[in-house]
Design a protein around this motif. Structure first.
Motif, PDB file in Angstrom:
ATOM      1  N   LEU A  49       0.838  -1.193   0.000  1.00 11.56           N
ATOM      2  CA  LEU A  49       0.000   0.000   0.000  1.00 11.56           C
ATOM      3  C   LEU A  49       0.873   1.243   0.000  1.00 11.56           C
ATOM      4  N   ILE A  67      -9.552   1.887  -3.359  1.00  5.52           N
ATOM      5  CA  ILE A  67      -9.387   0.571  -3.976  1.00  5.52           C
ATOM      6  C   ILE A  67      -9.643   0.657  -5.481  1.00  5.52           C
ATOM      7  N   TYR A  68      -8.678   0.256  -6.270  1.00  2.00           N
ATOM      8  CA  TYR A  68      -8.754   0.342  -7.727  1.00  2.00           C
ATOM      9  C   TYR A  68      -9.680  -0.714  -8.321  1.00  2.00           C
ATOM     10  N   LYS A  78      -2.535  -0.045  -7.636  1.00  2.00           N
ATOM     11  CA  LYS A  78      -2.892   0.999  -6.672  1.00  2.00           C
ATOM     12  C   LYS A  78      -2.627   2.417  -7.192  1.00  2.00           C
ATOM     13  N   ASN A  99      -3.839   4.098  -0.760  1.00  2.00           N
ATOM     14  CA  ASN A  99      -4.236   3.297  -1.927  1.00  2.00           C
ATOM     15  C   ASN A  99      -3.578   1.925  -1.830  1.00  2.00           C
ATOM     16  N   ASN A 101      -3.038  -2.291  -2.814  1.00  2.00           N
ATOM     17  CA  ASN A 101      -3.109  -3.470  -3.671  1.00  2.00           C
ATOM     18  C   ASN A 101      -3.842  -4.581  -2.929  1.00  2.00           C
TER      19      ASN A 101
END
Length: 311
Positions: A49, A67-68, A78, A99, A101
């Motif tokens: 992150l 969160i992508y 991210k 952000n 992963n």
């Protein structure tokens, strides 16, 4: 593999506008940042992150977990939280942006992805003082598959394990060093996230979600129509209850990949259970275009600011 990569590209970039890169808009203006922090401690790329602190406001800063979207096919996207200005708008308003992963559906099947998000929140809560973060307010936002995980984070806010359709599920997991910490969040902004996979095709999607290699089928480890109990476990609506945090949901009525019935169904259940919630259906909005724009970013910011004051 080619099909999987194609699906990845469709979900991640279908909403991006065909235009020159706006260097000013996509620049990340943070006062301090940390990249690729291992929030589990296993060195996996899906367990990294970033933390960005705003230039505005005073420390410690309220937190937004971002969160992508990737159709759950990516474990390393991210950075795309800043591609269209979502992360920058949060920073400009004084929020710290975390952000994250998460593992892809190729790395591990559901519920691995929500367990990753929960582990990231626990890590941030436990280490907030080190990073000038105020863990008394943690919001969460994400789009597409990230919207799904965002909504699920909110609806499972106080649920660690459950049993649905005869199947047990461990939502919380035990990843990382901070299992004694809470993974609760205070507010949720969901951008066109899938919810009930079983009805996506009949709701007018131009994409065949029922196929055995669709993103949803890949997430649960089998064709969705043949595994309704597993689908129910992955459905944020399954966990809605009156103790959920407030929700703000955005969805375009012309979304070709995730039909707006997905957000409507979630909103109906939230309303039925008395959860403070608002659904914004964007006329003409697609899978990102016309939806992830400043007008609605500003509405997101006002929502988070209101909930922070109410907290």
């Amino acid at each position: 593999m080619k099909k999987i990569l194609l699906l990845m590209l469709i979900s991640t970039f279908a909403w991006a506008q065909s235009k020159e890169i706006d260097a000013e808009k996509t620049a990340i203006s943070s006062s301090k940042y940390w990249l690729d922090i291992d929030y589990v401690g296993d060195r996996a790329i899906g367990h990294k992150l970033d933390i960005h602190l705003p230039k505005n406001g005073k420390a410690p800063y309220p937190i937004i977990i971002a969160i992508y979207g990737s159709a759950w096919f990516s474990n390393s996207s991210k950075e795309t939280v800043f591609t269209e200005g979502l992360g920058q708008k949060l920073l400009e308003s004084g929020f710290a942006v975390v952000n994250v992963n998460h593992r892809s559906s190729e790395d591990a099947k559901f519920p691995a992805q929500i367990q990753d998000v929960k582990a990231a929140i626990r890590f941030i809560r436990a280490n907030s003082a080190k990073f000038s973060l105020d863990n008394s307010f943690i919001g969460v936002t994400g789009w597409s598959s990230g919207g799904h995980l965002t909504a699920l984070t909110g609806t499972t806010n106080a649920i660690k394990t459950d049993k649905i359709g005869g199947l047990d599920i461990d939502i919380e997991g035990n990843l990382g060093k901070y299992t004694d910490q809470s993974s609760k969040v205070n507010a949720v902004v969901d951008w066109f996230g899938p919810t009930d996979f079983l009805i996506m095709d009949q709701c007018g999607s131009s994409f065949a979600h029922n196929e055995a290699k669709s993103p949803e089928s890949s997430l649960i480890g089998g064709a969705i129509q043949e595994n309704p109990a597993k689908v129910a476990l992955a459905n944020p609506i399954s966990y809605v209850n009156k103790n959920n945090p407030p929700f703000l949901i955005f969805h375009g009525d012309k979304d070709p990949l995730v039909p707006d019935c997905q957000s409507k169904k979630l909103y109906e259940k939230l309303q039925k259970e008395g959860v403070p919630s608002e659904l914004v259906i964007v006329a003409g909005g697609g899978h990102g275009p016309g939806v992830m724009i400043d007008k609605y970013y500003n509405q997101m910011l006002a929502f988070f600011e209101k909930e922070m004051k109410n907290n």
